[in-house]
Write a protein that holds these residues in place. Sequence first.
Motif, short mmCIF file in Angstrom:
data_model
loop_
_atom_site.label_atom_id
_atom_site.label_comp_id
_atom_site.label_asym_id
_atom_site.label_seq_id
_atom_site.Cartn_x
_atom_site.Cartn_y
_atom_site.Cartn_z
N LEU A 56 -19.57 -2.37 39.03
CA LEU A 56 -20.00 -0.99 38.80
C LEU A 56 -20.46 -0.80 37.36
CD1 LEU A 56 -20.16 1.50 40.62
CD2 LEU A 56 -17.93 2.20 39.74
N VAL A 57 -19.78 -1.45 36.42
CA VAL A 57 -20.16 -1.36 35.01
C VAL A 57 -21.57 -1.91 34.81
CG1 VAL A 57 -19.63 -2.13 32.67
CG2 VAL A 57 -17.78 -1.54 34.23
N PRO A 150 -26.14 9.82 46.37
CA PRO A 150 -25.61 8.85 47.33
C PRO A 150 -26.52 7.66 47.63
CG PRO A 150 -25.17 11.08 48.10
CD PRO A 150 -26.08 11.19 46.91
N SER A 151 -27.70 7.62 47.04
CA SER A 151 -28.57 6.45 47.21
C SER A 151 -27.82 5.18 46.83
CB SER A 151 -29.81 6.60 46.31
OG SER A 151 -30.43 5.35 46.09
N PRO A 152 -27.96 4.11 47.60
CA PRO A 152 -27.27 2.85 47.27
C PRO A 152 -27.65 2.28 45.91
CG PRO A 152 -28.14 2.79 49.51
CD PRO A 152 -28.70 4.02 48.87
N LEU A 153 -28.79 2.72 45.35
CA LEU A 153 -29.22 2.24 44.04
C LEU A 153 -28.59 3.03 42.90
CD1 LEU A 153 -33.06 1.87 44.74
CD2 LEU A 153 -31.23 0.23 45.18
N SER A 161 -19.81 3.02 48.00
CA SER A 161 -19.81 1.68 48.58
C SER A 161 -18.60 0.87 48.16
CB SER A 161 -21.10 0.94 48.17
OG SER A 161 -21.12 -0.36 48.69
N SER A 162 -18.22 1.00 46.88
CA SER A 162 -17.07 0.26 46.36
C SER A 162 -15.78 0.71 47.04
CB SER A 162 -16.97 0.46 44.85
OG SER A 162 -15.82 -0.16 44.32
N ILE A 163 -15.61 2.02 47.17
CA ILE A 163 -14.40 2.56 47.82
C ILE A 163 -14.37 2.17 49.29
CG2 ILE A 163 -13.19 4.69 48.45
CD1 ILE A 163 -14.32 5.95 45.88
N ALA A 164 -15.54 2.23 49.95
CA ALA A 164 -15.61 1.85 51.36
C ALA A 164 -15.24 0.38 51.56
CB ALA A 164 -17.01 2.12 51.90
N ALA A 165 -15.70 -0.48 50.64
CA ALA A 165 -15.39 -1.90 50.74
C ALA A 165 -13.89 -2.13 50.57
CB ALA A 165 -16.16 -2.68 49.68
N SER A 170 -17.01 0.90 57.39
CA SER A 170 -18.44 0.69 57.61
C SER A 170 -19.13 2.05 57.75
CB SER A 170 -18.68 -0.15 58.87
OG SER A 170 -18.10 -1.43 58.75
N TYR A 171 -20.27 2.17 57.10
CA TYR A 171 -21.04 3.41 57.20
C TYR A 171 -22.48 3.10 56.83
CZ TYR A 171 -21.28 3.75 52.09
OH TYR A 171 -21.55 3.50 50.76
N SER A 172 -23.39 4.02 57.12
CA SER A 172 -24.80 3.85 56.78
C SER A 172 -25.04 4.39 55.38
CB SER A 172 -25.69 4.58 57.79
OG SER A 172 -27.03 4.61 57.34
N LYS A 173 -25.35 3.50 54.44
CA LYS A 173 -25.55 3.95 53.05
C LYS A 173 -26.74 4.89 52.93
CE LYS A 173 -23.56 -0.31 51.17
NZ LYS A 173 -23.78 -1.51 50.33
N TRP A 174 -27.85 4.51 53.55
CA TRP A 174 -29.02 5.38 53.48
C TRP A 174 -28.85 6.60 54.38
CZ3 TRP A 174 -32.13 5.21 49.61
CH2 TRP A 174 -32.38 4.01 48.94
N GLY A 175 -27.97 6.50 55.38
CA GLY A 175 -27.68 7.65 56.23
C GLY A 175 -27.02 8.78 55.46
#
Length: 418
Positions: A56-57, A150-153, A161-165, A170-175
Amino acid sequence: MPFDQLLSLILLVLVFLLAISKKLNIGILALAATLPLAVIAGVDAKQVFEFFDGKLVVLIAGVSLLFAHMKQSGALTWLIVKIFDVVGDRVYVLPWAVFILGAALSTAGAFATAPIALLVPMVAYVSSRTRHMFFINELAVIIGANMAGPSPLNPVGALISSIAADHNVSYSKWGVWAVAMVTAVVAVAVLQVIFTATKWGRARANMKPEQVVEGTADDVVERPVYAICSGLALIMFVVCVIAFGWDVGLTAMAMVVILQLVFDPPEKALLKTVPWNAIILLTGLLTYLGVMKHIGTMDTIQHGMLSIGSSALLLAAIVYLTTLLCNIESSTLGVLGLALPIAMSSFPGNEHMTWVIAAIAAPAALMVVNPVHVAGTLVVAQVQEDKQNKTFRLLLSLAISMGVIAPLLLLIYPMMVV
């Protein structure tokens, strides 16, 4: 509940109370609280630092430096000025132009504070010719930039994404991004109608911005080749990440180094643009939450939440509590860093997690209009001094109203399926 788990909750509450009352960085407070918790729970330092999210850094620093090159070269300002020129006197199009611009920059990875800080004064200048459009123009740019988080970029998307991992979710990042952007479009459309098409709204939004300077020396494209290459680097970054699945942070850093070696801009000025406070906030809070998860606090919270019985009621409580905290605490990232692990622990394996995450993240991002946030403060600062109190109250009442309505609308579907 074992003593170490109880202590972790007490310390977490203390961290947030101090952050809100003393305006201290949550991450620093969380790292300080990690020491007594780790000692009492018997977690050694090596285990603690396994929860420090170095990825993340690199992501936040890399993307921030890439956009710093865009600004330093003049490419970003050139783009903004060109958009304003194209819009011209079509004043009712301007809110959507700046909305799209702010959203595009954040979607491409810019930490929302950067495009907001750059665009808010420029929008104020353009709006000085049309006083009745100033307020909606500013709302459009800050909502667009923040809701694209919330964009994955983007660092916010990376946090999710980090917390979900960590929770095997599982979820849709772009969703999630798409739901947030639809919410943003609806919000701006409704606000434009209220503040430009109704007598009540026009009376309250009729304010003149302070006289601002149209540009600075940094705004001039003195090195066109540098500007063009900065723009191309951003395009290549987006293509490589989305099309080829390259790591966001490492790809951004590679582009940054190439630009630095070829054009040699002042490195010190670039490094100042990195939001180190946000990096400390996120990594510190995630480290503390990682220790909490390690000692079983999150599992205990999950069992306690499930005892409520109604999943829909539990989700509504989490969403509204998150929105409330975002109206009190100026760091949306910090609040999401606390709320999302609780939500993901409470709905393990749920196939509709995209909607659950969106219902939490989207209303939280909307609260950026509150003057306790940087974006709201910047808008107040653009108004003439005798109108600043009025603007402050208007933004505060708007944040509270959206904090009630937005979660309610976004909860309709997920409450039926959780």
